[in-house]
Design a protein around this motif. Structure first.
Motif, PDB file in Angstrom:
ATOM      1  N   TRP A  46      69.974 -89.557 -90.689  1.00  0.00           N
ATOM      2  CA  TRP A  46      68.747 -88.747 -90.731  1.00  0.00           C
ATOM      3  C   TRP A  46      68.006 -88.823 -89.406  1.00  0.00           C
ATOM      4  N   PHE A  47      67.891 -90.033 -88.848  1.00  0.00           N
ATOM      5  CA  PHE A  47      67.176 -90.223 -87.585  1.00  0.00           C
ATOM      6  C   PHE A  47      67.844 -89.437 -86.459  1.00  0.00           C
ATOM      7  N   ALA A  48      69.167 -89.526 -86.392  1.00  0.00           N
ATOM      8  CA  ALA A  48      69.899 -88.811 -85.342  1.00  0.00           C
ATOM      9  C   ALA A  48      69.730 -87.302 -85.477  1.00  0.00           C
ATOM     10  N   LYS A  49      69.776 -86.811 -86.707  1.00  0.00           N
ATOM     11  CA  LYS A  49      69.622 -85.377 -86.934  1.00  0.00           C
ATOM     12  C   LYS A  49      68.218 -84.917 -86.560  1.00  0.00           C
ATOM     13  N   LYS A  50      67.236 -85.762 -86.842  1.00  0.00           N
ATOM     14  CA  LYS A  50      65.840 -85.405 -86.599  1.00  0.00           C
ATOM     15  C   LYS A  50      65.472 -85.463 -85.116  1.00  0.00           C
ATOM     16  N   PHE A  51      65.929 -86.509 -84.424  1.00  0.00           N
ATOM     17  CA  PHE A  51      65.435 -86.758 -83.067  1.00  0.00           C
ATOM     18  C   PHE A  51      66.497 -86.668 -81.970  1.00  0.00           C
ATOM     19  N   LEU A  52      67.775 -86.680 -82.323  1.00  0.00           N
ATOM     20  CA  LEU A  52      68.822 -86.730 -81.299  1.00  0.00           C
ATOM     21  C   LEU A  52      69.844 -85.623 -81.469  1.00  0.00           C
ATOM     22  N   SER A  53      69.441 -84.532 -82.101  1.00  0.00           N
ATOM     23  CA  SER A  53      70.398 -83.481 -82.457  1.00  0.00           C
ATOM     24  C   SER A  53      70.995 -82.775 -81.251  1.00  0.00           C
ATOM     25  N   ALA A  54      70.220 -82.593 -80.193  1.00  0.00           N
ATOM     26  CA  ALA A  54      70.722 -81.916 -78.999  1.00  0.00           C
ATOM     27  C   ALA A  54      71.107 -82.953 -77.947  1.00  0.00           C
ATOM     28  N   PRO A  55      72.224 -82.741 -77.219  1.00  0.00           N
ATOM     29  CA  PRO A  55      72.676 -83.730 -76.231  1.00  0.00           C
ATOM     30  C   PRO A  55      71.607 -84.090 -75.205  1.00  0.00           C
ATOM     31  N   GLU A  56      70.809 -83.102 -74.774  1.00  0.00           N
ATOM     32  CA  GLU A  56      69.803 -83.377 -73.754  1.00  0.00           C
ATOM     33  C   GLU A  56      68.691 -84.296 -74.253  1.00  0.00           C
ATOM     34  N   LYS A  57      68.538 -84.382 -75.590  1.00  0.00           N
ATOM     35  CA  LYS A  57      67.496 -85.244 -76.144  1.00  0.00           C
ATOM     36  C   LYS A  57      67.892 -86.719 -76.135  1.00  0.00           C
ATOM     37  N   ASN A  58      69.147 -87.004 -75.787  1.00  0.00           N
ATOM     38  CA  ASN A  58      69.595 -88.392 -75.772  1.00  0.00           C
ATOM     39  C   ASN A  58      68.907 -89.228 -74.700  1.00  0.00           C
ATOM     40  N   ALA A  59      68.206 -88.565 -73.787  1.00  0.00           N
ATOM     41  CA  ALA A  59      67.462 -89.318 -72.771  1.00  0.00           C
ATOM     42  C   ALA A  59      66.444 -90.259 -73.406  1.00  0.00           C
ATOM     43  N   VAL A  60      65.965 -89.903 -74.590  1.00  0.00           N
ATOM     44  CA  VAL A  60      64.970 -90.738 -75.266  1.00  0.00           C
ATOM     45  C   VAL A  60      65.574 -92.057 -75.739  1.00  0.00           C
ATOM     46  N   LEU A  61      66.887 -92.176 -75.754  1.00  0.00           N
ATOM     47  CA  LEU A  61      67.534 -93.430 -76.143  1.00  0.00           C
ATOM     48  C   LEU A  61      67.085 -94.578 -75.243  1.00  0.00           C
ATOM     49  N   ILE A  62      66.866 -94.282 -73.980  1.00  0.00           N
ATOM     50  CA  ILE A  62      66.395 -95.296 -73.028  1.00  0.00           C
ATOM     51  C   ILE A  62      65.057 -95.853 -73.493  1.00  0.00           C
ATOM     52  N   ASP A  63      64.167 -94.961 -73.895  1.00  0.00           N
ATOM     53  CA  ASP A  63      62.825 -95.365 -74.323  1.00  0.00           C
ATOM     54  C   ASP A  63      62.867 -96.090 -75.662  1.00  0.00           C
ATOM     55  N   ILE A  64      63.790 -95.686 -76.531  1.00  0.00           N
ATOM     56  CA  ILE A  64      63.913 -96.346 -77.832  1.00  0.00           C
ATOM     57  C   ILE A  64      64.357 -97.797 -77.650  1.00  0.00           C
ATOM     58  N   VAL A  65      65.320 -98.026 -76.766  1.00  0.00           N
ATOM     59  CA  VAL A  65      65.786 -99.395 -76.510  1.00  0.00           C
ATOM     60  C   VAL A  65      64.644-100.256 -75.980  1.00  0.00           C
ATOM     61  N   ARG A  66      63.867 -99.690 -75.068  1.00  0.00           N
ATOM     62  CA  ARG A  66      62.736-100.460 -74.519  1.00  0.00           C
ATOM     63  C   ARG A  66      61.691-100.731 -75.608  1.00  0.00           C
TER      64      ARG A  66
END
Length: 476
Positions: free
Chosen positions: A296-316
């Motif tokens: 659900w989280f991936a579908k909501k917030f990471l659905s488009a490849p370009e949105k994966n940049a937020v992964l950096i911020d999530i880890v931090r």
């Protein structure tokens, strides 16, 4: 009744806040036009009036001047209550607001800065958090443009008020630039990027004393922009000519290395909805039952490849902000390292993966037990240890990256990084985060070189850490 404030799907219920605002407006609508009643309202009436006026501003742009004049005439608390309602609207409803209401919000934010409203910092922070990393949609670019314009045009006012939100804006726009500058052949970005660059360079060159408050993560963001000429020059000055920044106490870049970044900066790049879902996952979901929540989280917030940049911020965010209680740590709730491991297996560009690993290990590089929190460095070791043997590729990849940092990160100050890594391991072992690292040093599936280098690093863990280069002011 069709909403004048939000756009909702047929199955979605109207929010209680929207109902409250509309009811206040309907109740007091006759009083919202001149001549205004000359009465001193009770506290309950005052609250109702603030809600009614705010709803009028958001839903009746053509009557904006009348409503704002009315607001200025009735305020008795420095706009504190009025601003607090706006912050809730931004945090809970922004994505569903109609376009005209979003435009009115930006206008109100400017007005609250002008009158130095109580809580205007919180309002600006709330709006900054709604800018989505890696999102090139027209709506997101518009918000980014409006916010950088606001901070640039209100520069003097924000400085006069001693607003710490200026450094928050610097953090946000540096982070956004690292993604935007990688977009090629995108003329719609050029004007926006120029404004972001101009604001960031002005902050760094003219108000570096304020920028120091960000701490070491300022450097993490800047080094991701060294390919941009304006920031390459700043990076060189940080390394070789720190005196040009005009801050007497800043004589070496190591001052920033030893300054931990306050948690609220990391929250700036994780919007409230994402934060809520991450905290739920890490507080209530049992280990082994997380799959459907992750999907659900991936579908909501990471659905488009370009949105994966937020992964950096999530880890931090996971490393530095969400620190579970001892009860949760010793329960069957999904651990932080599991979520980070899941995110690392996402499909992403190479630069995102590298920056995720840097976000995971960054506090290791400069760790000092007197200054830093062990919870910031715990997930990386647990992830490496628990990935054996099923996900040995993650363990290999992380160890390789760790030694890559040791070999290449600021070679002139390599002893700082070596000391930070050794201190991290020593502290994690002494505190019992893991009983030992033999699972790593004796793992047949790890390359001999990695095991040898890890043993070398461990051999230095028994020594006393030299704190002589740490500024006395940082020994808190």
């Amino acid at each position: 009744m069709a909403s004048k404030l939000t756009v909702r799907l047929a199955h979605e219920a109207e929010s209680s806040l929207e109902i409250t605002l509309r009811e206040a407006f309907c109740c007091l609508e006759p009083q919202l036009k001149p001549p205004f009643p000359l009465i001193i309202p009770t506290q309950e009436q005052y609250s109702l009036l603030n809600k009614a006026i705010l709803y009028g501003i958001l839903c009746e742009p053509h009557l904006l001047k009348i409503h704002i004049k009315h607001l200025h005439g009735v305020i008795t608390d420095g706009y504190g209550y009025f601003t607090s309602i706006i912050v809730i609207i931004v945090n809970e409803m922004y994505r569903k607001l109609v376009d005209s209401a979003k435009r009115q919000l930006i206008w109100i934010a400017r007005e609250m800065v002008d009158v130095a409203a109580v809580g205007f910092n919180d309002l600006l922070v709330a709006l900054l958090r709604q800018i989505v990393a890696g999102d090139s949609s027209e709506e997101n670019l518009w918000l980014c443009y409006e916010m950088v314009t606001l901070f640039s045009s209100k520069w003097d006012c924000l400085l006069e008020e001693g607003s710490s939100v200026l450094t928050g804006a610097l953090y946000v726009f540096l982070r956004l630039l690292s993604d935007d500058c990688r977009v090629s052949n995108a003329p719609n970005f050029e004007s926006l990027m120029k404004m972001e660059k101009d604001f960031c360079v002005k902050m760094l060159r003219e108000k570096f004393n304020l920028c120091l408050k960000i701490g070491r993560d300022l450097l993490r963001l800047l080094q991701d922009l060294v390919h941009v000429p304006e920031f390459r020059a700043i990076w060189k000055d940080l390394l070789y000519a720190p005196s040009v920044f005009g801050v007497g106490e800043f004589m070496d870049i190591s001052k920033l290395y030893y300054t931990r970044t306050p948690k609220w900066y990391f929250l700036l790049r994780v919007n409230p909805q994402m934060e809520s879902q991450l905290r739920f996952l890490l507080t209530h979901v049992k280990f082994g039952s997380q799959m459907r929540y992750q999907v659900w989280f991936a579908k909501k917030f990471l659905s488009a490849p370009e949105k994966n940049a937020v992964l950096i911020d999530i880890v931090r965010f996971i490393c530095c902000v969400h620190h579970p209680s001892n009860d949760i740590i010793h329960s069957d709730i999904i651990p932080r390292w599991v979520v980070i491991g899941w995110l690392l297996k996402s499909n992403m560009e190479n630069y995102v993966e590298a920056n995720m690993k840097l976000a995971l290990f960054y506090d290791w590089l400069f760790f000092n037990e007197k200054l830093d929190n062990i919870m910031n460095i715990e997930p990386a070791l647990l992830l490496m240890v628990h990935s054996i043997p099923e996900y040995i590729d993650i363990t290999n990849s992380l160890l390789e990256f760790l030694f890559l940092l040791l070999d290449n990160y600021d070679l002139e100050r390599k002893e700082i990084v070596l000391r930070g890594l050794s201190t991290s391991l020593r502290t994690l072992l002494r505190k019992g985060v893991v009983e030992s690292v033999e699972v790593l040093t004796r793992c047949d599936k790890l390359s001999p070189n990695l095991k040898e280098r890890l043993a070398e690093l461990l051999s230095g863990c028994s020594g006393i850490v030299d704190n002589s280069r740490i500024p006395t002011s940082q020994m808190l």
